[in-house]
Design a protein around this motif. Structure first.
Motif, PDB file in Angstrom:
ATOM      1  N   SER A 152       0.837  -1.198   0.000  1.00 42.93           N
ATOM      2  CA  SER A 152       0.000   0.000   0.000  1.00 42.93           C
ATOM      3  C   SER A 152       0.870   1.244   0.000  1.00 42.93           C
ATOM      4  O   SER A 152       0.578   2.233  -0.681  1.00 42.93           O
ATOM      5  CB  SER A 152      -0.930   0.001   1.219  1.00 42.93           C
ATOM      6  N   LEU A 156      -1.610   4.111  -1.785  1.00 42.15           N
ATOM      7  CA  LEU A 156      -3.050   3.858  -1.802  1.00 42.15           C
ATOM      8  C   LEU A 156      -3.766   4.649  -0.719  1.00 42.15           C
ATOM      9  O   LEU A 156      -3.189   4.988   0.315  1.00 42.15           O
ATOM     10  CB  LEU A 156      -3.328   2.369  -1.614  1.00 42.15           C
ATOM     11  N   GLN A 193      -8.591   1.883  -0.360  1.00 44.20           N
ATOM     12  CA  GLN A 193      -7.882   0.970  -1.262  1.00 44.20           C
ATOM     13  C   GLN A 193      -6.984   0.023  -0.483  1.00 44.20           C
ATOM     14  O   GLN A 193      -6.857  -1.159  -0.834  1.00 44.20           O
ATOM     15  CB  GLN A 193      -7.078   1.782  -2.275  1.00 44.20           C
ATOM     16  N   ILE A 249      -6.858  -4.206  -0.389  1.00 43.23           N
ATOM     17  CA  ILE A 249      -5.652  -5.039  -0.444  1.00 43.23           C
ATOM     18  C   ILE A 249      -5.629  -6.028   0.725  1.00 43.23           C
ATOM     19  O   ILE A 249      -5.310  -7.209   0.557  1.00 43.23           O
ATOM     20  CB  ILE A 249      -4.386  -4.149  -0.419  1.00 43.23           C
ATOM     21  N   ILE A 281      -6.386   0.292  -7.806  1.00 41.94           N
ATOM     22  CA  ILE A 281      -5.238  -0.543  -7.438  1.00 41.94           C
ATOM     23  C   ILE A 281      -4.627  -1.182  -8.682  1.00 41.94           C
ATOM     24  O   ILE A 281      -3.398  -1.238  -8.829  1.00 41.94           O
ATOM     25  CB  ILE A 281      -5.650  -1.623  -6.421  1.00 41.94           C
TER      26      ILE A 281
END
Length: 514
Positions: free
Chosen positions: A129, A134, A138, A142, A191
């Motif tokens: 991340s 991110l 988001q 993940i 992503i």
């Protein structure tokens, strides 16, 4: 020059400007970490080089990043030059000999050294991340994707595994969302776009197998010298986020893999983190806390971490407080921020009554530094104005032919050069999709598929055919009806509705009479 218990750093200046007292770094306190700072061109790289040589001579493996290519000279024997001989004489370095250090070259891109790889799973959701910058939502996706991979036994090795997993999660968003939280297609799309950017920047070379074994960085030669692992980082610096994330991953792997050893007589590994500010620039709080935790606790694993940067302000105070051994080269103090940096650097030293630290930092010559190391009982020494000793290896870069010769003679030659692509999430999810597509259908389903209908229809009045829905292209389509067909079907529906009402009334009426 290295003794059994210390490293010779240089000689401190007396009041008459001569250099007399040897300044040493005790090996038993070398795992208490350190800091090398100074403006560009003041001698930071040479200080790093002489420390790396000395640790190697003491049997301690070293890992360092070569940002500009000028650290690669450590792999070659130094050459006699007047300024080096004069420096050795000034600091009373006897005997001053020239020799190369045992070196292993590494490169994330596999161009200037052995490839360095890790897997997506080993990197983990937090560092990924950070690598992709991110948002919180988001990052949540993940984390959910990694949880699904764990539950379904999907190996995450390279970028295409993660890309396939995210597509799989998006397809099952409704099902997964009820268990772990919302998985929006917008977040998955963002992503995927970030992964595409990483792939274009060369990160695909970094993720995969064979993954780097931490033990490879802790090798020693047959005569007991520690290998100096040099990471070619000139191209890597074009993507500073990948560089910082990789080094943080490496520290985390060392922390998790190595057992507790307390305070050994000498470190098991020394780690030089050049351009250290890249680790902390715009880093979220959780990541800074992770760095602080690793730096604080990895000491007991026998690992020393030395940050190399221009400005002491580049390192957060919480991390700065953990660094016991300091080498401060010259800083300029023209702007308010530069003056603040000099003041911060001066205040971190144990004062010397013979000179003013603030003033000295601005007047240090090339190759000079203020040095303070940990003495007995881990007490910082009084800061000394020190002339750094000359290196035994070459100062500057090496040729491509010389680099290739070192790579060919490396103890890990051939182990990491070829990529291995075994069955993982991408292959398993691809097979699952193919199996679903080729699964045998029941006779009724096959008949529906062949006829292109869903199986429901209205009777054919007057040979006009039936109305049906087609699944082709995922949309329903209806055959155009004639006026006669429409009239007949309207009558049928009307009659059917009337009869239905009469039947219901009759049944309900009989129930009431009872």
């Amino acid at each position: 020059m290295t003794t059994e218990d210390s490293i010779f750093v240089g000689a401190s200046r007396n009041t008459d400007d001569s250099y007399q007292k040897a300044e040493r770094l005790l090996l038993k306190y070398a795992n208490r970490h350190g800091l090398i700072t100074g403006a560009t061109g003041t001698g930071k790289t040479v200080s790093l080089q002489i420390l790396a040589e000395a640790f190697s001579d003491a049997g301690v493996p070293v890992f360092c990043a070569d940002i500009k290519g000028d650290l690669s000279g450590i792999a070659m024997k130094g050459e006699e030059k007047d300024f080096l001989l004069k420096r050795a004489e000034a600091v009373r370095l006897e005997p001053y000999t020239f020799r190369e250090a045992p070196v292993i070259f590494w490169d994330l891109f596999g161009e200037k050294g052995h490839p360095v790889r890790t897997t997506i799973s080993e990197m983990g959701p937090l560092l990924l991340s950070r690598l992709m910058d991110l948002s919180e939502a988001q990052e949540g996706v993940i984390n959910i994707a990694f949880r699904v991979a764990d539950e379904e036994g999907l190996l995450l090795l390279d970028l295409k595994d993660l890309q396939a997993l995210l597509a799989h999660v998006a397809e099952r968003a409704d099902e997964i969302g009820t268990r772990y939280g919302n998985v929006s297609k917008q977040s998955v799309g963002a992503i995927q776009r970030a992964l595409l950017v990483l792939e274009q920047q060369g990160a695909a070379h970094f993720f995969g197998e064979p993954a780097l074994g931490i033990s490879e960085l802790m090798r020693t030669t047959r005569d007991g010298r520690g290998y100096v692992n040099v990471l070619a980082a000139d191209k890597l610096m074009m993507n500073p986020r990948l560089y910082a994330t990789f080094l943080l991953w490496l520290l985390s792997e060392l922390f998790e893999a190595l057992p507790e050893v307390g305070d050994p007589d000498k470190p098991r590994l020394v780690f030089f983190f050049d351009e250290a500010h890249l680790l902390f620039d715009e880093a979220p709080k959780v990541l800074t806390e992770r760095v602080e935790q690793v730096v604080r606790l990895i000491r007991s694993k026998g690992v020393g971490v030395y940050f190399v940067t221009q400005n002491p302000l580049d390192v957060p105070e919480s991390v700065l407080a953990q660094l016991g051994n300091r080498v401060q080269h010259a800083l300029r103090a023209y702007t308010p921020r530069e003056q603040k940096a000099v003041k911060t650097a001066a205040e971190t030293f144990r004062p010397n009554p013979d000179f003013d630290c603030f003033e000295a930092i601005t007047k240090l010559g090339v190759g000079e530094a203020l040095v303070s190391t940990l003495e007995e009982k881990a007490v910082p020494s009084i800061v000394q104005r020190t002339l750094i000793r000359p290196p035994s290896s070459r100062i500057g870069t090496i040729t491509d032919a010389e680099r290739q010769a070192v790579i060919n003679a490396s103890p890990v030659a051939g182990q990491y050069d070829k990529t291995v692509d075994r069955e993982s999430a991408f292959e398993r999810l691809q097979k699952k999709t193919e199996n679903v597509a080729s699964a045998p259908q029941s006779g009724q389903e096959q008949e529906k598929a062949e006829s292109g209908t869903t199986g429901w229809s209205l009777p054919d009045f007057g040979g006009g055919g039936s109305r049906s829905t087609s699944r082709s292209s995922g949309r329903s389509s209806y055959r155009r009806q004639s006026v006669t067909e429409a009239a007949i079907k309207s009558v049928v529906r009307s009659v059917g509705t009337t009869l239905g009402r009469e039947l219901i009334r009759g049944i309900l009426g009989s129930l009431r009479r009872r």
